[in-house]
Write a protein that holds these residues in place. Structure first.
Motif, mmCIF file in Angstrom:
data_model
loop_
_atom_site.group_PDB
_atom_site.id
_atom_site.type_symbol
_atom_site.label_atom_id
_atom_site.label_comp_id
_atom_site.label_asym_id
_atom_site.label_seq_id
_atom_site.Cartn_x
_atom_site.Cartn_y
_atom_site.Cartn_z
ATOM 1 N N ILE A 50 0.833 -1.215 -0.186
ATOM 2 C CA ILE A 50 -0.046 0.137 0.132
ATOM 3 C C ILE A 50 0.771 1.365 0.153
ATOM 4 C CG2 ILE A 50 -1.691 1.183 1.393
ATOM 5 C CD1 ILE A 50 -2.810 -1.440 2.395
ATOM 6 N N LEU A 51 1.861 1.324 0.884
ATOM 7 C CA LEU A 51 2.635 2.461 0.793
ATOM 8 C C LEU A 51 3.596 2.678 -0.375
ATOM 9 C CD1 LEU A 51 4.108 1.968 4.475
ATOM 10 C CD2 LEU A 51 2.467 3.757 3.789
ATOM 11 N N ARG A 52 4.082 1.683 -0.956
ATOM 12 C CA ARG A 52 4.683 1.727 -2.228
ATOM 13 C C ARG A 52 3.786 2.345 -3.257
ATOM 14 N NH1 ARG A 52 4.674 -1.217 -7.114
ATOM 15 N NH2 ARG A 52 3.320 -2.862 -5.647
ATOM 16 N N LEU A 53 2.446 1.891 -3.320
ATOM 17 C CA LEU A 53 1.626 2.536 -4.392
ATOM 18 C C LEU A 53 1.242 3.754 -4.008
ATOM 19 C CD1 LEU A 53 -0.959 -0.598 -4.580
ATOM 20 C CD2 LEU A 53 1.021 0.031 -6.239
ATOM 21 N N LEU A 54 1.016 4.092 -2.647
ATOM 22 C CA LEU A 54 0.804 5.818 -2.773
ATOM 23 C C LEU A 54 1.802 6.571 -2.928
ATOM 24 C CD1 LEU A 54 -1.088 4.970 0.938
ATOM 25 C CD2 LEU A 54 -2.013 6.203 -1.341
ATOM 26 N N ARG A 55 3.243 6.166 -2.520
ATOM 27 C CA ARG A 55 4.245 6.874 -2.744
ATOM 28 C C ARG A 55 4.417 7.037 -4.420
ATOM 29 N NH1 ARG A 55 7.107 3.444 1.260
ATOM 30 N NH2 ARG A 55 6.988 4.359 2.866
ATOM 31 N N ASN A 56 4.136 6.131 -5.267
ATOM 32 C CA ASN A 56 4.321 6.137 -6.730
ATOM 33 C C ASN A 56 3.160 7.212 -7.034
ATOM 34 O OD1 ASN A 56 6.423 4.516 -6.520
ATOM 35 N ND2 ASN A 56 5.222 2.443 -7.065
ATOM 36 N N GLU A 57 1.865 6.991 -6.531
ATOM 37 C CA GLU A 57 1.157 7.905 -7.113
ATOM 38 C C GLU A 57 1.317 9.145 -6.545
ATOM 39 O OE1 GLU A 57 -2.420 8.052 -9.296
ATOM 40 O OE2 GLU A 57 -1.143 6.594 -9.066
ATOM 41 N N ILE A 58 1.767 9.491 -5.623
ATOM 42 C CA ILE A 58 1.841 10.771 -5.041
ATOM 43 C C ILE A 58 2.956 11.561 -6.139
ATOM 44 C CG2 ILE A 58 2.979 12.340 -3.108
ATOM 45 C CD1 ILE A 58 1.471 10.589 -1.167
ATOM 46 N N GLN A 59 4.008 10.588 -6.237
ATOM 47 C CA GLN A 59 5.394 11.217 -7.046
ATOM 48 C C GLN A 59 4.802 11.501 -8.472
ATOM 49 O OE1 GLN A 59 8.584 11.869 -5.278
ATOM 50 N NE2 GLN A 59 8.689 12.969 -7.300
ATOM 51 N N ILE A 219 -3.757 14.614 -3.546
ATOM 52 C CA ILE A 219 -2.470 14.539 -2.969
ATOM 53 C C ILE A 219 -2.445 14.567 -1.693
ATOM 54 C CG2 ILE A 219 -0.214 15.336 -3.047
ATOM 55 C CD1 ILE A 219 -0.423 16.251 -5.893
ATOM 56 N N ARG A 220 -3.140 15.405 -1.028
ATOM 57 C CA ARG A 220 -3.352 15.788 0.621
ATOM 58 C C ARG A 220 -3.986 14.372 0.945
ATOM 59 N NH1 ARG A 220 -5.354 20.258 0.868
ATOM 60 N NH2 ARG A 220 -3.795 21.695 1.530
ATOM 61 N N TRP A 221 -4.987 14.022 0.273
ATOM 62 C CA TRP A 221 -5.551 12.735 0.883
ATOM 63 C C TRP A 221 -4.767 11.460 0.819
ATOM 64 C CZ3 TRP A 221 -6.564 8.086 -2.168
ATOM 65 C CH2 TRP A 221 -7.616 7.178 -1.342
ATOM 66 N N MET A 222 -3.965 11.278 -0.038
ATOM 67 C CA MET A 222 -2.959 10.167 -0.266
ATOM 68 C C MET A 222 -2.159 10.132 0.659
ATOM 69 S SD MET A 222 -2.375 9.170 -4.283
ATOM 70 C CE MET A 222 -1.924 11.033 -4.912
ATOM 71 N N GLY A 223 -1.539 11.584 1.138
ATOM 72 C CA GLY A 223 -0.454 11.645 2.172
ATOM 73 C C GLY A 223 -1.077 11.156 3.617
ATOM 74 N N GLU A 230 1.744 4.131 7.658
ATOM 75 C CA GLU A 230 3.082 3.849 8.218
ATOM 76 C C GLU A 230 3.040 4.195 9.774
ATOM 77 O OE1 GLU A 230 5.470 6.566 4.843
ATOM 78 O OE2 GLU A 230 4.438 7.671 6.282
ATOM 79 N N LYS A 231 2.105 4.538 10.401
ATOM 80 C CA LYS A 231 2.312 4.879 11.987
ATOM 81 C C LYS A 231 2.092 3.386 12.526
ATOM 82 C CE LYS A 231 -0.113 7.319 15.740
ATOM 83 N NZ LYS A 231 -1.110 8.333 16.002
ATOM 84 N N LYS A 232 2.817 3.244 13.633
ATOM 85 C CA LYS A 232 3.016 1.984 14.285
ATOM 86 C C LYS A 232 2.137 2.136 15.511
ATOM 87 C CE LYS A 232 6.052 0.484 11.564
ATOM 88 N NZ LYS A 232 5.753 -0.712 10.481
ATOM 89 N N GLN A 233 1.520 0.905 15.683
ATOM 90 C CA GLN A 233 0.625 0.881 16.920
ATOM 91 C C GLN A 233 1.455 1.172 18.341
ATOM 92 O OE1 GLN A 233 -1.751 -2.585 16.549
ATOM 93 N NE2 GLN A 233 -3.111 -1.773 15.071
#
Length: 233
Positions: A50-59, A219-223, A230-233
């Motif tokens: 999920i994080l990889r896809l979000l970073r790619n989309e934001i970039q 972009i704000r929503w994806m961030g 990313e936040k750890k419990q």
């Protein structure tokens, strides 16, 4: 002698039982520990994807179609961007007593330009934003409101009504549909808005502004989603 051996043995057994009760079941069952490890690995892999896809989309958005800085003014209107929300507000003074507020939604309707059955692309769609124009002439006086559609190059009035300045529990009488009014009255109300800057030029500005806001909010929503994952419990 036997009596002395029994007392320490009882104490040892008690401590051992207490320790066993405090240990997690996985410590007693290697299979549980293995399953928990595999589950955690799958969770990390899933979240990593999920994080990889979000970073790619934001970039991608930032590289190919970056939003510009929002414009703070248009003619005599000041523009409140309302970051993170689906609307903006324009405000200005008119004359000595009037205060005009215009609340504008993001795009809420799209109409295809081509005949049904054809392939519709982004360029073949006509977008609409909704505007609520609030005209106030001071304390203790009713507010006149116009509900309008802003198309790419024109303003369309849908409703006109008066209401009190204070919030009320029941909606006011909103009058007939605007198109049911006498043609001359319709023209006069369009002129009323025109001289206050609610016109076709404003419609074009709002469409340009909202296209930019749509990119910014995406972009704000994806961030925001990325930060949550990313936040750890």
């Amino acid at each position: 002698m036997a009596h002395r051996l029994v007392r320490p043995l009882r104490g040892t057994m008690t401590r051992l039982l207490q320790q066993l009760q405090l240990k997690p079941s996985s410590a007693l069952n290697p299979a549980n520990s293995s399953r928990n490890y595999i589950s955690e690995m799958r969770k990390e892999a899933f979240e990593g994807n999920i994080l990889r896809l979000l970073r790619n989309e934001i970039q991608y958005e930032l590289d190919h179609s970056p939003p510009s800085q929002p414009i703070p003014e248009f003619h005599l209107f000041t523009v409140d961007e309302r970051p993170g929300e689906q609307w903006i507000r324009l405000k200005k003074k008119f004359g000595e007593t009037e205060e005009i507020k215009v609340d504008v939604t993001m795009f809420d309707v799209s109409i295809p330009k081509k005949e049904p059955g054809g392939v519709v692309t982004e360029d073949d769609v006509q977008l609409r934003v909704t505007m609520i124009v609030n005209i106030c002439k001071g304390e203790g006086v009713d507010v006149l409101e116009f509900v309008c559609s802003a198309w790419p190059d024109t303003i369309e009035i849908r409703k006109v009504y008066a209401r009190g300045q204070k919030q009320i529990t029941s909606p006011p009488y909103m009058g007939p549909e605007f198109k049911e009014l006498d043609d001359k009255l319709q023209d006069s109300l369009y002129d009323y808005l025109e001289i206050r800057g609610i016109n076709d030029e404003l419609a074009a500005f709002l469409h340009s502004y909202m296209k930019n806001k749509d990119k910014t909010e995406f972009i704000r929503w994806m961030g925001t989603v990325k930060s949550f994952v990313e936040k750890k419990q």
